[in-house]
Design a protein around this motif. Structure first.
Motif, mmCIF file in Angstrom:
data_model
loop_
_atom_site.group_PDB
_atom_site.id
_atom_site.type_symbol
_atom_site.label_atom_id
_atom_site.label_comp_id
_atom_site.label_asym_id
_atom_site.label_seq_id
_atom_site.Cartn_x
_atom_site.Cartn_y
_atom_site.Cartn_z
ATOM 1 N N ASP A 1 30.914 -67.166 22.890
ATOM 2 C CA ASP A 1 30.948 -68.112 21.758
ATOM 3 C C ASP A 1 32.090 -69.102 21.966
ATOM 4 O O ASP A 1 33.109 -68.774 22.572
ATOM 5 N N ASN A 2 31.917 -70.295 21.429
ATOM 6 C CA ASN A 2 32.991 -71.266 21.567
ATOM 7 C C ASN A 2 34.176 -70.889 20.661
ATOM 8 O O ASN A 2 34.020 -70.160 19.679
ATOM 9 N N ILE A 3 35.351 -71.390 21.021
ATOM 10 C CA ILE A 3 36.591 -70.975 20.342
ATOM 11 C C ILE A 3 36.649 -71.453 18.894
ATOM 12 O O ILE A 3 37.362 -70.877 18.082
ATOM 13 N N GLY A 4 35.880 -72.485 18.567
ATOM 14 C CA GLY A 4 35.841 -72.946 17.179
ATOM 15 C C GLY A 4 35.166 -71.936 16.267
ATOM 16 O O GLY A 4 35.590 -71.724 15.124
ATOM 17 N N VAL B 1 34.506 -75.316 24.587
ATOM 18 C CA VAL B 1 35.258 -74.275 25.303
ATOM 19 C C VAL B 1 34.858 -72.893 24.788
ATOM 20 O O VAL B 1 34.952 -72.632 23.590
ATOM 21 N N THR B 2 34.414 -72.027 25.682
ATOM 22 C CA THR B 2 34.112 -70.658 25.250
ATOM 23 C C THR B 2 35.377 -69.814 25.277
ATOM 24 O O THR B 2 36.358 -70.148 25.939
ATOM 25 N N TYR B 3 35.307 -68.696 24.574
ATOM 26 C CA TYR B 3 36.432 -67.773 24.576
ATOM 27 C C TYR B 3 36.693 -67.238 25.982
ATOM 28 O O TYR B 3 37.843 -67.084 26.392
ATOM 29 N N TYR C 1 28.190 -78.151 13.121
ATOM 30 C CA TYR C 1 28.355 -78.734 14.453
ATOM 31 C C TYR C 1 28.708 -77.656 15.476
ATOM 32 O O TYR C 1 28.153 -77.616 16.572
ATOM 33 N N LEU C 2 29.620 -76.752 15.095
ATOM 34 C CA LEU C 2 30.035 -75.702 16.044
ATOM 35 C C LEU C 2 28.862 -74.797 16.431
ATOM 36 O O LEU C 2 28.773 -74.334 17.555
ATOM 37 N N TRP C 3 27.950 -74.571 15.469
ATOM 38 C CA TRP C 3 26.832 -73.661 15.741
ATOM 39 C C TRP C 3 25.590 -74.382 16.259
ATOM 40 O O TRP C 3 24.888 -73.853 17.094
ATOM 41 N N LYS C 4 25.330 -75.577 15.732
ATOM 42 C CA LYS C 4 24.045 -76.217 16.039
ATOM 43 C C LYS C 4 24.185 -77.588 16.690
ATOM 44 O O LYS C 4 23.179 -78.255 16.933
ATOM 45 N N GLY C 5 25.408 -78.018 16.902
ATOM 46 C CA GLY C 5 25.609 -79.389 17.371
ATOM 47 C C GLY C 5 25.257 -79.595 18.834
ATOM 48 O O GLY C 5 25.127 -78.647 19.601
ATOM 49 N N ASP D 1 31.585 -78.969 9.689
ATOM 50 C CA ASP D 1 32.193 -78.534 10.959
ATOM 51 C C ASP D 1 31.472 -77.305 11.511
ATOM 52 O O ASP D 1 31.169 -77.221 12.701
ATOM 53 N N HIS E 1 35.270 -68.779 16.587
ATOM 54 C CA HIS E 1 36.193 -67.666 16.360
ATOM 55 C C HIS E 1 37.125 -67.915 15.185
ATOM 56 O O HIS E 1 37.478 -66.991 14.464
ATOM 57 N N SER E 2 37.562 -69.146 15.032
ATOM 58 C CA SER E 2 38.518 -69.393 13.952
ATOM 59 C C SER E 2 37.855 -69.935 12.688
ATOM 60 O O SER E 2 38.493 -70.018 11.649
ATOM 61 N N ILE F 1 42.956 -65.135 15.580
ATOM 62 C CA ILE F 1 41.890 -66.105 15.856
ATOM 63 C C ILE F 1 42.407 -67.540 15.905
ATOM 64 O O ILE F 1 41.774 -68.409 16.511
ATOM 65 N N GLU G 1 36.724 -77.819 20.599
ATOM 66 C CA GLU G 1 36.464 -76.396 20.350
ATOM 67 C C GLU G 1 35.061 -76.007 20.788
ATOM 68 O O GLU G 1 34.844 -74.973 21.397
ATOM 69 N N LYS G 2 34.104 -76.875 20.443
ATOM 70 C CA LYS G 2 32.716 -76.555 20.747
ATOM 71 C C LYS G 2 32.463 -76.500 22.252
ATOM 72 O O LYS G 2 31.542 -75.825 22.712
ATOM 73 N N ILE H 1 28.457 -84.666 15.419
ATOM 74 C CA ILE H 1 29.367 -84.345 14.329
ATOM 75 C C ILE H 1 29.172 -85.345 13.182
ATOM 76 O O ILE H 1 29.208 -84.973 12.002
#
Lengths: 407, 407
Positions: free
Chosen positions: B204-207, A189-191, B131-135, B128, B209-210, A206, A186-187, B142
């Motif tokens: 933004d990455n897809i992670g 891949v961008t939207y 990691y998605l924001w700062k990883g 999680d 978003h969800s 989402i 996920e991290k 992770i």
């Protein structure tokens, strides 16, 4: 990742995991797809090499070009030659309780690959995806898709997979084990990228946006610690219909950035609907679809009544010009289900294009009869095998556990 | 859901889970936030009712307006009165191994709520999310965020939570149990809506978003079958800083559509940084932040050196006009950590605005000294409590299990 919009109808046809639409009567142009997706044709040399290495004659679907495209399959053969590890990954979106014949294709082929290469196999049931795309609050609940997955697992097991080498999992149930792998993907891949590959829009929910990471995850052995431990070495080989390729283009793109190996793929053409080959067969139109649960009589009636014919309307015309085999469903289905090349050849010669040869011209009814007598025993054997699959067997197949494999 | 863009700077301040930015010197305008977010002020009558029902004097942070806003807290009191079930939910994003004083606020307050209401509590570690924001692939892996979560759990446990009534969980570890709940929430939120609430962009990455669905899930008892079974009755009460409200506005919006109850909330103001109150304190600037692991000397040095003073520069001016308490960090921190109202009053009278009263005018140094001697024993008690938290205790707190509660 190049942010090219591969989901849109650039060459008159749409092929995404959720939409397959051909442009003309003749169905999908697979050569164009190979060019657009950037995959490789499966060459006679590649098939020969596989036969030489395994000592096994290639599956009819390889010989007949039904599996027609690949990514990095040479690497898989290299690994096989070097006795190095790889594994198989395929899956199913459980949207109906009865599978139709088209649903069996990837599993029948994967079963052959497992027998030929003697490797572990993971099968993902995307019950979560089906809910995100087709769910509602009343009928199509999350529980329903989970239960459909368990039902479908019986049909999959009935294809004859080795219980010691096969792990079937429901995303709803197994996700926790794959989650660190999923978050990493996920991290990466961008939207914008997902939009370009899958054609997502802002009004999609989402969950759809992040789902591709969930289908991607099993491409990496880290998603299965109970099978592979910490070993990142085993390469993944994914046999699937070409419409699933967008997921794995994305997967192959992120793999190097995550320090993982790109999965290899074998792509099949679509199994044509009974009523015609323009689109892939859908499970939703029950009366015109042949299910693996149909009786011999139902098979006979449906083939006779609905199978799209490429034959000429008058006997006279059929004798002079012959049938258009490209669109004739009886012939096309025989290419899938009749292993005997001589029977196929007979249809081509006696039913196909050109005037009468060898003293006989086959009519549509006869071609359909050949299909009926080919399908009936296959489906009846499947039903017997399915009846022998107990709930306990399903539980075992679906329990995270070590698998037995040699390489 | 109204697709109003609540994330942007409509009234000169930005408050999202990832960005808090005030407009002027005085810091965030909380009245404007209540209006923008559509929450309710915590009234003296509401506090009185709580005291009457529980027989417990309200926590100083309620009396002092630090917890200043709520959603449906009356309903929680109704349930308490009727002896019906509810539970607490709070969380932490484990971004550093040492917590600073601001990080303790929600936990100290939640501990008080648990003691007062005698209800179960779930604490989400969003490893999680971090990691998605700062990883990244090298340092901030992770695994690192997962380990930080375990470390942080020790500080959380040290706040004194009842092991029989408290479940702490890492998303990376527990996600499988919540997943059906998460997928339901994901399906109910479009990207347009998430964009409006959180200010996401296409890059933004897809992670990301969800992710909101993952923070939303613990608001519903179905996410904790080991605690609540199939019971959808228990209402959730979430004490949090106001910047987390976007998650729960979204959660409250989807709840009725999923047949679930909207969670109730208690919102706190931000704990001011040592160097000034414009933003919430960040853990990243180590030298100017007071950690729960600091020694008494470090506390003394940092307060004396960095605590922003609202006092006047000259003794003469301080005697005549007094300090601006709104921006004075020593005073503001005393409002958080000094339970004794009379000490606060003394600072207000002797240090605050206006000329000398009662024969004495307090200088900044004295106000800081009061803070130092308040913080030192609190932090030292915390360190003792933390030292007593064993790995086994952490394991137990973090094991899905039944909790003991009476209602």
């Amino acid at each position: 990742m190049a942010e090219v919009d591969l989901a849109t109808k650039q060459d008159g046809q749409v092929v995404t995991p959720w939409e397959v639409e051909a442009d003309g009567e003749e169905g999908i142009d697979y050569d164009k797809l190979i060019d657009r997706f950037g995959s490789q044709r499966i060459s006679p040399e590649l098939i020969e090499r596989m036969e030489r290495l395994t000592g096994v004659k290639a599956h009819p679907w390889l010989r007949r070009g039904i599996f027609f495209s690949h990514r990095d399959f040479e690497q898989i053969l290299d690994l096989y030659e070097q006795k190095k590890p790889f594994y198989l990954y395929t899956g199913r979106g459980p949207s109906s309780d009865a599978l139709h014949m088209g649903h069996l294709i990837p599993f029948m082929f994967t079963k052959w690959l497992q027998d030929t290469f003697d490797v572990p196999l993971v099968i993902q049931m995307t019950d979560d995806e089906k809910y995100l795309w087709k769910g509602d609050h009343e009928t199509n609940t999350i529980e329903k898709f989970y239960e459909l997955g368990k039902e479908n697992a019986k049909d999959i097991i009935a294809c004859g997979f080795d219980i010691n080498k096969t792990f079937i999992f429901s995303n709803l149930e197994y996700i926790g084990h794959m989650y660190p792998t999923i978050v990493r993907i996920e991290k990466a891949v961008t939207y914008s990228q997902a939009k370009g590959i899958f054609g997502f829009t802002d009004s999609d929910n989402i969950g759809k946006h992040s789902f591709p990471a969930i289908q991607a995850a099993p491409s990496f052995p880290v998603a299965f610690p109970h099978i592979f431990g910490n070993d990142t070495e085993p390469l993944c080989l994914i046999p699937c219909a070409i419409d699933q390729d967008p997921y794995f283009r994305m997967t192959r793109d992120v793999a190097p950035r995550l320090g993982w190996k790109k999965p290899a793929l074998l792509h099949s053409k679509f199994f044509p609907a009974l009523t015609g080959s323009k689109t892939k067969m859908s499970a939703s139109d029950a009366s015109t679809t042949i299910y693996v649960s149909d009786t011999p009589d139902m098979i006979k009636t449906k083939v006779n009544k609905y199978a799209f014919s490429g034959g000429q309307v008058s006997l006279e015309d059929q004798k002079n010009t012959g049938a258009n085999l490209e669109v004739d469903v009886a012939y096309q289905w025989m290419r899938f289900f009749c292993d005997d090349d001589s029977v196929l050849q007979k249809i081509e010669q006696e039913y196909g294009p050109g005037p009468v040869r060898a003293g006989n011209k086959m009519l549509t009814g006869e071609a359909k009869q050949l299909l009926i007598s080919t399908l009936q025993p296959i489906i009846s054997r499947h039903q017997q095998a399915r009846a022998a699959v107990s709930n306990e067997m399903v539980e075992t197949f679906m329990t995270p556990r070590t698998l037995k494999f040699t390489r």
